[in-house]
Design an enzyme around this catalytic site. Structure first.
Site, mmCIF file in Angstrom:
data_model
loop_
_atom_site.group_PDB
_atom_site.id
_atom_site.type_symbol
_atom_site.label_atom_id
_atom_site.label_comp_id
_atom_site.label_asym_id
_atom_site.label_seq_id
_atom_site.Cartn_x
_atom_site.Cartn_y
_atom_site.Cartn_z
ATOM 1 C CB THR A 122 -0.940 0.025 1.223
ATOM 2 O OG1 THR A 122 -0.162 -0.336 2.340
ATOM 3 C CG2 THR A 122 -2.112 -0.913 1.063
ATOM 4 C CE LYS A 127 8.311 1.613 1.095
ATOM 5 N NZ LYS A 127 9.078 0.580 0.403
ATOM 6 N N GLY A 128 6.531 2.993 7.504
ATOM 7 C CA GLY A 128 6.529 2.549 8.903
ATOM 8 C C GLY A 128 6.313 3.667 9.902
ATOM 9 C CB ILE A 129 6.906 7.272 9.629
ATOM 10 C CG1 ILE A 129 8.368 6.892 9.358
ATOM 11 C CG2 ILE A 129 6.813 8.530 10.443
ATOM 12 C CD1 ILE A 129 9.205 6.688 10.567
ATOM 13 N NE ARG A 168 -3.774 8.481 9.258
ATOM 14 C CZ ARG A 168 -4.953 8.065 9.719
ATOM 15 N NH1 ARG A 168 -5.865 8.942 10.082
ATOM 16 N NH2 ARG A 168 -5.235 6.773 9.797
ATOM 17 C CB ALA A 188 2.720 2.318 12.099
ATOM 18 C CB SER A 189 -1.697 1.173 8.949
ATOM 19 O OG SER A 189 -2.874 1.668 8.341
ATOM 20 C CG ASN A 192 -6.631 3.395 7.314
ATOM 21 O OD1 ASN A 192 -7.807 3.681 7.500
ATOM 22 N ND2 ASN A 192 -5.711 4.329 7.109
ATOM 23 C CE LYS A 252 5.940 -0.964 12.901
ATOM 24 N NZ LYS A 252 5.409 -1.486 11.637
ATOM 25 C CD GLU A 303 8.564 -3.110 9.902
ATOM 26 O OE1 GLU A 303 8.671 -2.600 8.769
ATOM 27 O OE2 GLU A 303 7.736 -2.734 10.729
#
Ligand code: B16
Ligand code: MG
Length: 226
Positions: free
Chosen positions: A16, A44-46, A48, A116-117, A119, A146, A170
């Protein structure tokens, strides 16, 4: 003995990242900031809000918006991202992942999610994978994102597993740092990642054979240290 595999979602179970990119790109353009693929990589991985801060920093616009304005910008980005998620289906699962989940299940190895999402539940649903996960850490309850290990440790706790007996997978550098800091064994998916115990180029290479081999090596190294 391997107790559980704990997966990141975006970039490991499904890709995504490009949908996040399209949504951020359009919102950033409205703020007068042009973001490129390199900026996208660093998101990435951070979370919102942390992603928005990075974009504002990149565009030289730190301090120009109130907290309420930033919340509104982030929510605008999320609305666009969620609309794009409508295109996801079981065919969007990355190569090799569905069969690996089946294999883990048949071997009685726990399956966890550390995304981390916010969603994540909706994405798993769209992929038809909700029932495959024994435990999904709730990103809304995580206070340190993260590279802090909090979300991976929360997933281990939810699975009643010992971090040293778990493998984390990851695609983001911040995620590899989080897995390593948790005491788990790390697998990185992506050509540019460093510091993972095992680095693979794609999810296709993430086979049970490789996972079992990695655990065997880790167990041997632990035995030698004792
Ligand atoms: P959302 P992961 C992360 O997911 C993405 O890599 C990152 O780009 C995104 O900003 C973050 O989720 C938050 O996503 O806006 O949907 O809450 O890689 O940890 O699965
Ligand atoms: Mg990811």
């Amino acid at each position: 003995m391997l107790q559980a595999l704990i997966f990141d979602l975006d970039g490991v179970i499904t890709d995504t990242a490009h949908l996040h990119f399209i949504a951020w790109q359009s919102v950033a353009a409205e703020l007068g900031i042009q973001i490129d693929e390199e900026v996208n990589q660093s998101l990435k991985g951070i979370s919102r809000m942390a992603s928005l801060e990075r974009i504002l920093q990149f565009g030289g616009k730190v301090g120009l918006f109130s907290v309420a304005e930033k919340v509104a910008i982030a929510s605008r980005k999320n609305d666009r991202y969620v609309a794009l998620l409508g295109s996801l289906g079981p065919e969007s699962i990355l190569p090799g992942i569905a069969s690996l989940l089946d294999e883990l299940r048949s071997r009685g190895i726990g399956i966890g999610l550390a995304s981390a999402s916010l969603n994540a539940p909706g994405i798993l649903q769209a992929l038809g994978l909700t029932a495959m996960f024994d435990y999904c850490a709730d990103a809304s309850r995580i206070t340190c994102s993260k590279p802090d290990p909090e979300i991976f440790l929360a997933a281990c706790a939810g699975l009643s597993a010992t971090p040293q007996r778990c493998i984390g997978v990851e695609d983001a550098q911040a995620g590899i740092a989080a897995i390593n800091a948790s005491g788990m064994v790390s697998i990185g998916i992506g050509a540019t990642l460093t510091d993972a115990d095992l680095r693979l180029n794609s999810t296709e290479e993430l086979t049970w054979r490789r996972i079992a081999g990695l655990m065997e090596l880790t167990d041997r190294a632990t035995a030698v240290r004792r």
